[in-house]
Design an enzyme around this catalytic site. Structure first.
Site, PDB file in Angstrom:
ATOM      1  N   ASP A  40      -6.546  -6.489   4.238  1.00 47.93           N
ATOM      2  CA  ASP A  40      -5.856  -5.203   4.340  1.00 47.93           C
ATOM      3  C   ASP A  40      -5.900  -4.716   5.781  1.00 47.93           C
ATOM      4  O   ASP A  40      -6.975  -4.487   6.335  1.00 47.93           O
ATOM      5  CB  ASP A  40      -6.548  -4.192   3.420  1.00 47.93           C
ATOM      6  CG  ASP A  40      -5.886  -2.828   3.421  1.00 47.93           C
ATOM      7  OD1 ASP A  40      -4.879  -2.637   4.138  1.00 47.93           O
ATOM      8  OD2 ASP A  40      -6.362  -1.938   2.700  1.00 47.93           O
ATOM      9  N   MET A  54      -8.972   7.951   0.137  1.00 43.53           N
ATOM     10  CA  MET A  54      -9.750   8.348   1.317  1.00 43.53           C
ATOM     11  C   MET A  54     -10.262   9.773   1.147  1.00 43.53           C
ATOM     12  O   MET A  54      -9.566  10.625   0.586  1.00 43.53           O
ATOM     13  CB  MET A  54      -8.890   8.245   2.577  1.00 43.53           C
ATOM     14  CG  MET A  54      -8.272   6.876   2.801  1.00 43.53           C
ATOM     15  SD  MET A  54      -7.265   6.844   4.314  1.00 43.53           S
ATOM     16  CE  MET A  54      -6.584   5.196   4.223  1.00 43.53           C
ATOM     17  N   MET A  59     -11.289  -5.888   5.574  1.00 39.62           N
ATOM     18  CA  MET A  59     -10.502  -4.941   6.351  1.00 39.62           C
ATOM     19  C   MET A  59     -10.184  -5.572   7.710  1.00 39.62           C
ATOM     20  O   MET A  59     -11.087  -5.934   8.463  1.00 39.62           O
ATOM     21  CB  MET A  59     -11.262  -3.631   6.560  1.00 39.62           C
ATOM     22  CG  MET A  59     -11.432  -2.787   5.304  1.00 39.62           C
ATOM     23  SD  MET A  59      -9.857  -2.304   4.547  1.00 39.62           S
ATOM     24  CE  MET A  59      -9.065  -1.418   5.899  1.00 39.62           C
ATOM     25  N   SER A 117       0.836  -1.198   0.000  1.00 42.19           N
ATOM     26  CA  SER A 117       0.000   0.000   0.000  1.00 42.19           C
ATOM     27  C   SER A 117       0.877   1.257   0.000  1.00 42.19           C
ATOM     28  O   SER A 117       1.630   1.493   0.949  1.00 42.19           O
ATOM     29  CB  SER A 117      -0.909   0.016   1.228  1.00 42.19           C
ATOM     30  OG  SER A 117      -1.559   1.272   1.342  1.00 42.19           O
ATOM     31  N   GLY A 137      -0.622   1.594   9.726  1.00 39.15           N
ATOM     32  CA  GLY A 137       0.134   1.297  10.934  1.00 39.15           C
ATOM     33  C   GLY A 137      -0.668   0.760  12.101  1.00 39.15           C
ATOM     34  O   GLY A 137      -0.165   0.698  13.223  1.00 39.15           O
ATOM     35  N   HIS A 192      -8.569   1.121  -3.974  1.00 39.48           N
ATOM     36  CA  HIS A 192      -9.511   0.863  -2.888  1.00 39.48           C
ATOM     37  C   HIS A 192     -10.188   2.183  -2.515  1.00 39.48           C
ATOM     38  O   HIS A 192      -9.570   3.049  -1.902  1.00 39.48           O
ATOM     39  CB  HIS A 192      -8.730   0.270  -1.714  1.00 39.48           C
ATOM     40  CG  HIS A 192      -9.546   0.018  -0.493  1.00 39.48           C
ATOM     41  ND1 HIS A 192      -8.962  -0.246   0.734  1.00 39.48           N
ATOM     42  CD2 HIS A 192     -10.889  -0.019  -0.278  1.00 39.48           C
ATOM     43  CE1 HIS A 192      -9.904  -0.440   1.626  1.00 39.48           C
ATOM     44  NE2 HIS A 192     -11.082  -0.298   1.045  1.00 39.48           N
ATOM     45  N   ASP A 252      -4.877   3.402  -1.680  1.00 35.31           N
ATOM     46  CA  ASP A 252      -5.971   3.710  -0.762  1.00 35.31           C
ATOM     47  C   ASP A 252      -6.471   5.129  -0.994  1.00 35.31           C
ATOM     48  O   ASP A 252      -5.767   6.104  -0.715  1.00 35.31           O
ATOM     49  CB  ASP A 252      -5.492   3.573   0.684  1.00 35.31           C
ATOM     50  CG  ASP A 252      -5.265   2.137   1.082  1.00 35.31           C
ATOM     51  OD1 ASP A 252      -6.193   1.325   0.910  1.00 35.31           O
ATOM     52  OD2 ASP A 252      -4.160   1.803   1.562  1.00 35.31           O
ATOM     53  N   HIS A 302      -1.259  -1.250  -4.399  1.00 30.16           N
ATOM     54  CA  HIS A 302      -2.499  -0.959  -3.693  1.00 30.16           C
ATOM     55  C   HIS A 302      -2.578   0.541  -3.402  1.00 30.16           C
ATOM     56  O   HIS A 302      -1.661   1.121  -2.801  1.00 30.16           O
ATOM     57  CB  HIS A 302      -2.570  -1.740  -2.384  1.00 30.16           C
ATOM     58  CG  HIS A 302      -3.898  -1.676  -1.721  1.00 30.16           C
ATOM     59  ND1 HIS A 302      -4.963  -2.478  -2.096  1.00 30.16           N
ATOM     60  CD2 HIS A 302      -4.358  -0.898  -0.709  1.00 30.16           C
ATOM     61  CE1 HIS A 302      -6.007  -2.201  -1.327  1.00 30.16           C
ATOM     62  NE2 HIS A 302      -5.673  -1.236  -0.482  1.00 30.16           N
ATOM     63  N   MET A 324     -12.270   4.297  -0.384  1.00 23.16           N
ATOM     64  CA  MET A 324     -12.877   4.503   0.930  1.00 23.16           C
ATOM     65  C   MET A 324     -13.534   5.867   0.929  1.00 23.16           C
ATOM     66  O   MET A 324     -13.118   6.803   1.622  1.00 23.16           O
ATOM     67  CB  MET A 324     -11.801   4.378   2.021  1.00 23.16           C
ATOM     68  CG  MET A 324     -11.327   2.962   2.215  1.00 23.16           C
ATOM     69  SD  MET A 324      -9.980   2.806   3.407  1.00 23.16           S
ATOM     70  CE  MET A 324      -8.580   2.883   2.285  1.00 23.16           C
TER      71      MET A 324
END
Length: 227
Positions: A177, A39, A139, A10, A147, A68, A37, A35, A70
């Site tokens: 993930d 957001m 998830m 990611s 983290g 992905h 992410d 990957h 979100m």
């Protein structure tokens, strides 16, 4: 299947000042997917990438871009992400009102379609949509930040999902993930996970490429031991 564990680093955990270098490094050094992410600061409490960033880094890798989303308005933005270079587009069950329509649109745009579930959402909600999916993303942390620690009950969700696949005679990829490391990789691969997303355990190490292989080997070893 038992030796084909895919690793999807990611780039959320990469150094944003050198994002292009990070994408090239993992693409040339063992990653199976990149990957990404996305957001929006609304569905999850963070802001990250949009289509312009994806378009900018697309020429730097020949690996599938695993995007992905979100975000709350995913249905309205699918075309933008497909045009930016996404190969796989995953939307959240919790954030999409008309899920079948969104999945159909992703396919119409020439991309593979995935659906993601937050930790509190049972896999049973996907029963009717499973035959139309290319990927299910579990998830194993609460989405929004990198983290975090792996939620161990996620392994049982993977197991239940694998059983659902047998019942519907379908075989989307199972991606996990959140909190993926050498220690947690085997907890999900032994139950059927195919793709492991790892962020900080790749990019926050001295040797990201070795970290990719260590996580892969841990997943493969646990899978063989479960036979």
């Amino acid at each position: 299947m038992f030796t084909d564990i895919k690793i999807a680093p990611s780039i959320l955990s990469a150094d944003f000042a050198h994002l292009g270098d990070a994408v090239k490094l993992i693409s040339e050094g063992g990653a199976d997917f990149v990957h990404i992410d996305v957001m929006d600061g609304h569905f999850v409490p963070n802001l990250t990438f949009g289509p312009p960033v994806i378009k900018a880094i697309r020429p730097l890798s020949d690996k599938p871009f695993d995007v992905h989303l979100m975000i709350t308005n995913a249905e309205d933005t699918l075309e933008a992400y497909a045009n930016a270079g996404a190969d796989i587009i995953t939307v959240h069950y919790e954030a999409v009102t008309h899920l079948h329509r969104a999945v159909q649109k992703i396919h119409d745009l020439g991309c593979k379609a995935g659906v993601s579930l937050n930790p509190h959402t049972p896999v049973s909600v996907l029963e009717e949509i499973l035959p139309y999916l290319d990927l299910v993303l579990i998830m194993s942390v609460n989405p929004g930040f990198g983290g975090q620690s792996f939620i161990e009950t996620s392994a049982q969700k993977v197991k239940k999902l694998s059983m659902m696949f047998e019942a519907c005679k379908c075989a989307p990829l199972i991606e996990v993930d959140g909190g993926i490391s050498v220690e947690s990789a085997g907890l999900v691969t032994k139950h059927g996970a195919d793709v492991l997303v790892a962020g900080s355990k790749v990019f926050k190490t001295e040797d990201p490429l070795q970290a990719i292989e260590d996580i892969r080997e841990a997943g493969i070893k646990a899978t063989w031991q479960s036979i």
